[in-house]
Design an enzyme around this catalytic site. Structure first.
Site, PDB file in Angstrom:
ATOM      1  N   CYS A 117      10.290 -12.487   9.262  1.00  0.00           N
ATOM      2  CA  CYS A 117       9.024 -12.865   8.637  1.00  0.00           C
ATOM      3  C   CYS A 117       8.039 -13.432   9.658  1.00  0.00           C
ATOM      4  O   CYS A 117       6.850 -13.148   9.599  1.00  0.00           O
ATOM      5  CB  CYS A 117       9.253 -13.945   7.578  1.00  0.00           C
ATOM      6  N   ASP A 118       8.522 -14.279  10.551  1.00  0.00           N
ATOM      7  CA  ASP A 118       7.610 -15.144  11.308  1.00  0.00           C
ATOM      8  C   ASP A 118       7.526 -14.875  12.803  1.00  0.00           C
ATOM      9  O   ASP A 118       6.726 -15.526  13.496  1.00  0.00           O
ATOM     10  CB  ASP A 118       8.025 -16.622  11.103  1.00  0.00           C
ATOM     11  N   CYS A 158      13.370 -17.502   9.133  1.00  0.00           N
ATOM     12  CA  CYS A 158      13.265 -16.050   8.983  1.00  0.00           C
ATOM     13  C   CYS A 158      12.472 -15.437  10.133  1.00  0.00           C
ATOM     14  O   CYS A 158      11.235 -15.460  10.110  1.00  0.00           O
ATOM     15  CB  CYS A 158      12.618 -15.735   7.636  1.00  0.00           C
TER      16      CYS A 158
HETATM   17  C1  LIG Z   1      10.409 -20.515   4.905  1.00  0.00           C
HETATM   18  C2  LIG Z   1      10.623 -19.064   4.495  1.00  0.00           C
HETATM   19  C3  LIG Z   1       9.668 -18.127   4.858  1.00  0.00           C
HETATM   20  C4  LIG Z   1       9.844 -16.791   4.466  1.00  0.00           C
HETATM   21  N1  LIG Z   1       8.870 -15.908   4.810  1.00  0.00           N
HETATM   22  C5  LIG Z   1       8.975 -14.620   4.387  1.00  0.00           C
HETATM   23  C6  LIG Z   1       7.947 -13.682   4.696  1.00  0.00           C
HETATM   24  O1  LIG Z   1       6.958 -13.996   5.373  1.00  0.00           O
HETATM   25  N2  LIG Z   1       8.115 -12.408   4.249  1.00  0.00           N
HETATM   26  C7  LIG Z   1       9.203 -12.018   3.522  1.00  0.00           C
HETATM   27  O2  LIG Z   1       9.281 -10.856   3.121  1.00  0.00           O
HETATM   28  N3  LIG Z   1      10.200 -12.894   3.219  1.00  0.00           N
HETATM   29  C8  LIG Z   1      10.112 -14.186   3.631  1.00  0.00           C
HETATM   30  N4  LIG Z   1      11.106 -15.062   3.345  1.00  0.00           N
HETATM   31  C9  LIG Z   1      12.253 -14.595   2.562  1.00  0.00           C
HETATM   32  C10 LIG Z   1      11.879 -14.583   1.057  1.00  0.00           C
HETATM   33  O3  LIG Z   1      11.392 -15.860   0.699  1.00  0.00           O
HETATM   34  C11 LIG Z   1      13.081 -14.208   0.198  1.00  0.00           C
HETATM   35  O4  LIG Z   1      13.577 -12.945   0.588  1.00  0.00           O
HETATM   36  C12 LIG Z   1      12.688 -14.178  -1.283  1.00  0.00           C
HETATM   37  O5  LIG Z   1      12.174 -15.410  -1.706  1.00  0.00           O
HETATM   38  C13 LIG Z   1      13.892 -13.807  -2.151  1.00  0.00           C
HETATM   39  O6  LIG Z   1      13.492 -13.858  -3.483  1.00  0.00           O
HETATM   40  P1  LIG Z   1      14.559 -14.082  -4.663  1.00  0.00           P
HETATM   41  O7  LIG Z   1      13.752 -14.076  -5.901  1.00  0.00           O
HETATM   42  O8  LIG Z   1      15.671 -13.124  -4.523  1.00  0.00           O
HETATM   43  O9  LIG Z   1      15.214 -15.507  -4.413  1.00  0.00           O
HETATM   44  P2  LIG Z   1      14.585 -16.962  -4.216  1.00  0.00           P
HETATM   45  O10 LIG Z   1      13.225 -16.923  -3.623  1.00  0.00           O
HETATM   46  O11 LIG Z   1      15.662 -17.723  -3.502  1.00  0.00           O
HETATM   47  O12 LIG Z   1      14.424 -17.520  -5.716  1.00  0.00           O
HETATM   48  C14 LIG Z   1      15.536 -17.844  -6.494  1.00  0.00           C
HETATM   49  C15 LIG Z   1      15.103 -18.849  -7.548  1.00  0.00           C
HETATM   50  O13 LIG Z   1      16.201 -19.082  -8.445  1.00  0.00           O
HETATM   51  C16 LIG Z   1      16.234 -20.452  -8.796  1.00  0.00           C
HETATM   52  N5  LIG Z   1      17.581 -20.803  -9.231  1.00  0.00           N
HETATM   53  C17 LIG Z   1      18.704 -20.884  -8.465  1.00  0.00           C
HETATM   54  N6  LIG Z   1      19.774 -21.238  -9.219  1.00  0.00           N
HETATM   55  C18 LIG Z   1      19.308 -21.389 -10.493  1.00  0.00           C
HETATM   56  C19 LIG Z   1      19.925 -21.768 -11.723  1.00  0.00           C
HETATM   57  N7  LIG Z   1      21.244 -22.052 -11.801  1.00  0.00           N
HETATM   58  N8  LIG Z   1      19.157 -21.861 -12.838  1.00  0.00           N
HETATM   59  C20 LIG Z   1      17.819 -21.574 -12.786  1.00  0.00           C
HETATM   60  N9  LIG Z   1      17.168 -21.223 -11.638  1.00  0.00           N
HETATM   61  C21 LIG Z   1      17.917 -21.118 -10.503  1.00  0.00           C
HETATM   62  C22 LIG Z   1      15.801 -21.150  -7.518  1.00  0.00           C
HETATM   63  O14 LIG Z   1      15.312 -22.462  -7.795  1.00  0.00           O
HETATM   64  C23 LIG Z   1      14.737 -20.217  -6.978  1.00  0.00           C
HETATM   65  O15 LIG Z   1      13.447 -20.576  -7.409  1.00  0.00           O
HETATM   66  C24 LIG Z   1      10.991 -16.394   3.734  1.00  0.00           C
HETATM   67  C25 LIG Z   1      11.966 -17.335   3.410  1.00  0.00           C
HETATM   68  C26 LIG Z   1      11.798 -18.663   3.783  1.00  0.00           C
HETATM   69  C27 LIG Z   1      12.852 -19.681   3.428  1.00  0.00           C
END
Ligand SMILES: Cc1cc2nc3c(=O)[nH]c(=O)nc-3n(C[C@H](O)[C@H](O)[C@H](O)COP(=O)(O)OP(=O)(O)OC[C@H]3O[C@@H](n4cnc5c(N)ncnc54)[C@H](O)[C@@H]3O)c2cc1C
Length: 307
Positions: A137-138, A134
């Protein structure tokens, strides 16, 4: 465990946790289902610098544990299980999991997306220590360092342009001879003196000590191997939405993300989606949390209207 809920939230990342905070505070009987660790993708981030309220930044795991604690305080229940299928044909919807079936009158889908990885030695080891998925982000963490971006689509070229604002140099490593990014984005990248391209090239390993120091590369046409010294590498080869369990239930965009309106409603009444799984999400914590809150509020309105 009681199996009937007002709202079931699928996914325990920032979108699901924010949705759970709002539904629980609205006194809806709410269950969040997470198949792995609470927190979602951000648990791997050493330091989050762009989530409002933390002027010195905060560790991703710590941030999401705080979110979970906050939602739990208002009554959100959590189940560790994988959602395997949904039946949304009736008013009472059925959520099938590997721990048994549950019912809910509304469902908020917040199962996020998974970054595509290179699957090369060093990638896992250095994630958060020089390997990033990302640039938004970084990028600022790599000020005055040479970095590489791997990929050739729009995301990779946007990342390269973003990184050029901070890094000393940016090398785009692409396995083909030309980019897939739109013409206008390509032109911007070609015009940026800090950005160089290595065509027909793949990463064979990511090497370093505490942090990333270099990449081993291979030219896929000539077979020639080389070493590129970098302080960081941004992998921009795409994300995959976690939608396998939806199996044709909802319309998705061409990349497989759920299409919603601005209320986060998907096309089936009582089904909402939030966060990275949503079409056109900007894939940030703050947008995921905002989507979760919006989805929760419209889920409540749906439940009130459909009583
Ligand atoms: C290494 C990294 C660094 C990042 N740094 C930043 C940052 O500094 N700032 C920023 O704003 N964004 C950052 N991001 C982006 C940010 O992490 C995402 O935008 C955010 O996590 C999205 O949240 P979400 O809840 O939509 O999805 P996710 O974080 O993807 O969470 C989805 C969850 O659903 C669960 N899940 C999936 N399928 C199922 C199922 N069938 N049954 C039950 N559970 C399930 C998964 O296990 C997961 O825990 C970063 C991303 C990464 C990978």
């Amino acid at each position: 465990m009681n199996k009937e809920y007002d709202v079931v939230i699928i996914g325990g990342g920032p979108a699901g946790l924010s949705a759970g905070l709002y539904t629980a505070r609205s006194r809806l009987k709410s269950l969040l289902i997470e198949k792995e660790m609470i927190g979602g993708k951000i648990v791997n981030a050493e330091l989050v610098e762009n989530y409002p309220g933390f002027p010195e930044g905060i560790n991703g795991y710590e941030l999401t544990q705080l979110m979970h604690r906050q939602a739990t305080r208002f009554g959100l229940k959590t189940l560790t299980a994988e959602v395997t299928a949904l039946d949304v044909s009736g008013k009472q919807k059925i959520v099938k999991t590997n721990e048994g079936d549950l019912t809910a009158r509304a469902i908020i889908i917040a199962s996020g997306s998974k970054e595509q990885t290179l699957n090369v030695p060093g990638e896992k080891e250095f994630t958060g220590r020089g390997v990033s998925y990302c640039a938004t982000c970084d990028a600022a963490l790599f000020a005055e360092l040479p970095v590489a971006v791997v990929g050739g689509g729009n995301a990779a070229v946007y990342d390269a342009l973003q990184l050029a604002k901070f890094a000393s140099s940016v090398v785009v490593v692409h396995r083909r001879q030309e980019l897939r990014a739109t013409r206008i984005t390509q032109e911007q990248a070609f015009a940026e003196p800090k950005i160089k391209f290595l065509w027909n090239t793949v990463v064979e390993s990511i090497d370093g000590a505490d942090t990333v120091k270099s990449l081993k590369l291979r030219n896929v046409v000539t077979g020639e191997k080389s070493n590129l010294e970098v302080g960081g590498v941004f992998v921009a080869i795409g994300f995959k939405p976690n939608t396998a369990y939806l199996k044709g239930l909802l319309p998705l965009d061409e990349a497989g993300y759920i299409i919603t309106n601005e209320k986060m409603e998907a096309s089936v009444p009582g089904i909402l989606a939030a966060g990275d799984i949503r079409s056109n999400s900007i894939r940030q914590l703050v947008s995921a949390a905002g989507d979760g809150a919006t989805a929760a509020i419209y889920a409540e309105r749906y439940l009130t209207a459909s009583r």
